[in-house]
Design a protein around this motif. Sequence first.
Motif: not given
Length: 445
Positions: A197-202, A364-365
Amino acid sequence: MTGVGIDAIEIWTGKLKLDLPGTFAPEKGDDPAKYTKGLGLHASSFPDTYEDIVTMGANAAKRLMERKGLTPEDIGRIDVATESAFDNSKPVSTYIAGCLEQVFEGDFRHANKGERKFACVAGTQSIDDAYNWIRAGRNRGRAALVIATDTALYERGDPGEATQGAGAVAMLIDEDPSLVELSPEQGYGSMDETDFLKPNQQFPSVDGKRSVQVYLARMREALTDYESVAGKTHPEEYVFAPFHTPFPGMVRKAALLGYRHMIRDTEIEEALADEIGMQPREEECETEEEYLDAVREYTDALKGTEQYRAWYARTIDPTLDISREVGNWYTGSVHIARAAALKRALEDDMDIEGAKLLVGSYGSGAQAEIHHETVQEGWQEEIAALNIDEQNERRYDLSFAEYEKVHQVHNHDEDVEVEEFTVPEDEFAFDGWGRMGERKYRYVE
Ligand code: CAA
């Protein structure tokens, strides 16, 4: 109503290349065979300093529109699938439409534009949206442009760094398609997971080993769900099985489990019985552990059989031809797997009109989706128009020090100036920032 599916496809790779066994492995102190044999990767594509998800997507779309002789008025919908977006409000499709309007007469004023997010499965979901829009009769005779575009970069030092990549796939979805017709039957395997996952990150937070297990579990559920509507699958029913390919080694694992599932209760299982026995049946085992051990043992034995190896070489290996050279393109990966297989069929002069593909997408997810596609009459012409081999050949081969700089240039938290490695020509290029913080693009003659 006539069939709906993919009428045309174009692929655009990032213009830089990182040689994994030759350049990356020695710096990491790894055996090059971990890449070539283990992960199944030879190289990754990277975007040059003036490339990003917009330029790659727009360049693929421009090639597609030119080749098909389309104008903006022929397109009623532009959906971009990406997990590398840089704006939480303005969709990438508007940037791409803006680029295309620089070079085509007319505009996309009356096209419905959007952006789809569900990790790597979003490209397939965008095709679904286009399919449904056409089937619902809301397209006014127009086609949909679906663009899957990503820069799949991981944090430096993350195990995922070995599986990076960058590129875009543009697809035209239309009635009476020239390439493949999509099946109405679909199967899903979908669960709330935190594998990647990319929780508000690049750069992604990844639980690499778990992500592999989640991929396999959701694919298995999607396959049984697909069978519940389409009937039992058989390995000989499909000429190719393109799957989402984060790295070819992942597909190798999935293919073996898929084959085991498909041959159950068939003449193939019977024919293999003398050599490796029948598949264990849960009801015949006393405990779940006993059953799982027996399944593992059977699967290991199956992997070595001539039948399995021949099926894998025919049905799966051709789907990996492009991935091996470019790495993970996230939303585009399953679509380059399809293209690779059809390309191999063309090179081998195969007669596959009317043949079926079993297509497995994964994000993913996490969600997997399985459907089938039927190869159409115009497939050879469409595939012959691809120039991905030439593009791959032309890529600039990065040294490790140059790779480090390129990674920094594309890191949103860094502000570094690096000279471009290649010269843009007849393509869209990033052209700096506008006053609202927007990214700007220009077409370079
Ligand atoms: N010779 C031959 N094979 C070798 C070898 C050698 N010298 N050295 C290692 N190998 C093999 C290993 O045995 C292993 O194969 P198996 O899994 O079949 O045993 C393979 O090479 C990889 O080696 P490791 O498992 O040691 O590699 P790693 O731990 O450094 O990382 C990874 C592997 C976890 C997949 C990592 O690359 C990663 O995190 N990738 C990103 C996540 C990902 O791609 N997950 C896939 C499913 S999620 C998904 O599909 C969505 C998506 O696009 C991200």
